[in-house]
Design a protein around this motif. Structure first.
Motif, mmCIF file in Angstrom:
data_model
loop_
_atom_site.group_PDB
_atom_site.id
_atom_site.type_symbol
_atom_site.label_atom_id
_atom_site.label_comp_id
_atom_site.label_asym_id
_atom_site.label_seq_id
_atom_site.Cartn_x
_atom_site.Cartn_y
_atom_site.Cartn_z
ATOM 1 N N ASN A 185 0.654 -1.089 0.198
ATOM 2 C CA ASN A 185 -0.123 -0.036 0.095
ATOM 3 C C ASN A 185 0.803 1.385 0.101
ATOM 4 O O ASN A 185 0.349 2.375 -0.509
ATOM 5 C CB ASN A 185 -0.781 -0.042 1.162
ATOM 6 N N ASP A 186 1.930 1.184 0.846
ATOM 7 C CA ASP A 186 3.019 2.409 0.740
ATOM 8 C C ASP A 186 3.477 2.669 -0.524
ATOM 9 O O ASP A 186 3.445 3.989 -1.136
ATOM 10 C CB ASP A 186 3.973 2.149 1.570
ATOM 11 N N ILE A 187 3.879 1.420 -1.266
ATOM 12 C CA ILE A 187 4.347 1.894 -2.685
ATOM 13 C C ILE A 187 3.359 2.422 -3.607
ATOM 14 O O ILE A 187 3.547 3.554 -4.376
ATOM 15 C CB ILE A 187 4.808 0.298 -3.139
ATOM 16 N N TRP A 188 2.025 2.074 -3.381
ATOM 17 C CA TRP A 188 1.004 2.661 -4.147
ATOM 18 C C TRP A 188 0.814 4.224 -4.021
ATOM 19 O O TRP A 188 0.700 4.970 -4.839
ATOM 20 C CB TRP A 188 -0.435 1.706 -3.952
ATOM 21 N N ARG A 189 0.854 4.318 -2.727
ATOM 22 C CA ARG A 189 0.855 5.872 -2.330
ATOM 23 C C ARG A 189 1.911 6.598 -3.005
ATOM 24 O O ARG A 189 1.635 7.844 -3.386
ATOM 25 C CB ARG A 189 0.741 6.081 -0.800
ATOM 26 N N SER A 190 3.112 6.167 -2.911
ATOM 27 C CA SER A 190 4.261 6.883 -3.330
ATOM 28 C C SER A 190 4.307 6.975 -5.010
ATOM 29 O O SER A 190 4.338 8.126 -5.377
ATOM 30 C CB SER A 190 5.509 6.122 -3.053
ATOM 31 N N VAL A 191 3.537 6.028 -5.734
ATOM 32 C CA VAL A 191 3.173 6.183 -7.196
ATOM 33 C C VAL A 191 2.312 7.436 -7.356
ATOM 34 O O VAL A 191 2.249 8.116 -8.375
ATOM 35 C CB VAL A 191 3.053 4.734 -7.757
ATOM 36 N N GLU A 192 1.113 7.378 -6.468
ATOM 37 C CA GLU A 192 0.332 8.549 -6.729
ATOM 38 C C GLU A 192 0.735 9.812 -6.605
ATOM 39 O O GLU A 192 0.505 10.505 -7.154
ATOM 40 C CB GLU A 192 -0.859 8.036 -5.817
ATOM 41 N N SER A 193 1.703 9.847 -5.468
ATOM 42 C CA SER A 193 2.346 11.065 -5.297
ATOM 43 C C SER A 193 3.065 11.607 -6.649
ATOM 44 O O SER A 193 3.248 12.665 -6.523
ATOM 45 C CB SER A 193 3.356 10.976 -4.193
ATOM 46 N N LEU A 194 3.801 10.894 -7.314
ATOM 47 C CA LEU A 194 4.260 10.957 -8.663
ATOM 48 C C LEU A 194 3.600 11.824 -9.477
ATOM 49 O O LEU A 194 3.704 12.790 -10.185
ATOM 50 C CB LEU A 194 4.936 9.806 -9.040
#
Length: 360
Positions: free
Chosen positions: A30-39
């Protein structure tokens, strides 16, 4: 001016099966998805011309169709920005891969072959190569390209410029230097790195384990009149740290707690800590590591403790209690020898044997 964001190595749907983090794998994914969304939020805010995504966006053996749809939904949030993708060894482009199952929006461009290809845009010519399998080796990678030096030229590629024997597309830096690219966007290496001033790895967008310490994110770049300016921007929701704490018989739990509390104050994101305990304790003094981990867990998102403490007998105390018996004679004998590491080891091993025998 041409502006861009460069990200790589998301590893969406990483299993963490062989990691110490496997028990919290869902949280990490889930943290990885959040970081990708931030991109994508950052790209929209900065109104960049391009996003370069240089491979290993997902792990194909675990990535599902619904997750692929979710990734495409992210792409669709920014239809005004060109997205350039070079599939890597974990997400290779094949006719049966998920890249072909979901229709890509018109502003998303994938390189699809293990040979150099060119995409032409008004502001730049973009060159790239895709993995078609998990392993890829190729000599004369760029096939004697002729660049249009009146335009901005960018190379996007997933590979390794550090290991000449890498099975994951070893890239010859001498070959790269032959071509006047304005920027070379690389993927594969998870540690943020720069082979030179124009050849860069953003690293994994979110650190995956304790081998990926420090800040992670993307590269923001601008090219104007042939001049490249870049900036690394942290997007990761987490940070991985290692901290060494030395222990002796005067160990004070509250000193350790205070030291770790000060470390946590330096970070606003989630902290995953590997605490390495070193030093020595007498055999009579034993620390309950599970209890210690439980007590310290409140400070961090995750903590693991590496116990490198050596336990030794309190020789002076044992000698005072055993002057007139075999144990005392043994200590006297060792003390008469030259003081060196070997004698110290012999003393501890001998005491362990004598005390255990005595207990039996």
């Amino acid at each position: 001016m041409l502006s861009f964001l460069h990200g790589s190595d998301f590893h969406l749907s990483a299993s963490f099966a062989h990691s110490s983090l496997r028990e919290i794998a869902i949280k990490r994914r889930n943290d990885i998805w959040r970081s990708v969304e931030s991109l994508f939020e950052l790209a929209k805010m900065k109104e960049v011309d391009f996003i370069f995504l240089t491979g290993d966006l997902f792990n194909e053996e675990y990535f599902t169709l619904s997750e692929m749809k979710r990734l495409v939904d992210l792409f669709n949030l920014i239809p005004e920005i060109n997205i350039i993708i070079t599939p890597g060894n974990h997400d290779p482009y094949r006719q049966d891969s998920l890249w072909t199952v979901v229709k890509m929006p018109d502003h998303v461009f994938l390189f699809k072959n293990e040979r150099i290809e060119k995409l032409e845009f008004p502001k730049a010519d973009i060159y790239g190569i895709a993995f078609e399998n998990q392993h890829f080796k190729k000599e004369n990678l760029l096939d004697n390209l002729l660049l249009n030096e009146e335009k901005t030229n960018i190379l996007a590629i997933h590979g390794d410029v550090y290991d000449r024997d890498s099975p994951y597309l070893s890239i010859d830096r001498k070959e790269l230097k032959k071509y006047p690219f304005d920027y070379i966007a690389l993927g594969h290496i998870h540690k943020p790195a720069a082979a030179d001033s124009r050849t860069m790895y953003p690293g994994s967008i979110e650190p995956l384990d304790f081998g990926e310490k420090g800040a992670h994110g993307v590269i923001y770049g601008e090219i104007e009149d042939g001049v490249l300016r870049t900036e690394r921007i942290s997007l990761s929701k987490s940070v991985f740290l290692e901290h060494v704490f030395t222990i002796d018989n005067s160990f004070n739990y509250y000193e350790l707690e205070g030291e770790l509390s000060e470390i946590k104050k330096n970070y606003s994101n989630k902290v995953y800590l590997r605490l390495i305990l070193e030093g020595s304790l007498s055999k009579e003094y034993e620390i309950d590591m599970e209890s210690l981990k439980e007590q310290l867990g409140g400070f961090f998102e995750y903590i693991e403790i590496i116990d490198n403490i050596s336990q030794e007998y309190d020789v002076e105390k044992i000698y005072e209690l055993n002057r007139s018996n075999l144990i005392g004679l043994f200590i006297d004998e060792i003390k008469m020898r030259k003081e060196d590491p070997a004698s110290k080891i012999a003393l501890q091993v001998g005491l362990e044997a004598l005390i255990e025998h005595g207990e039996k």
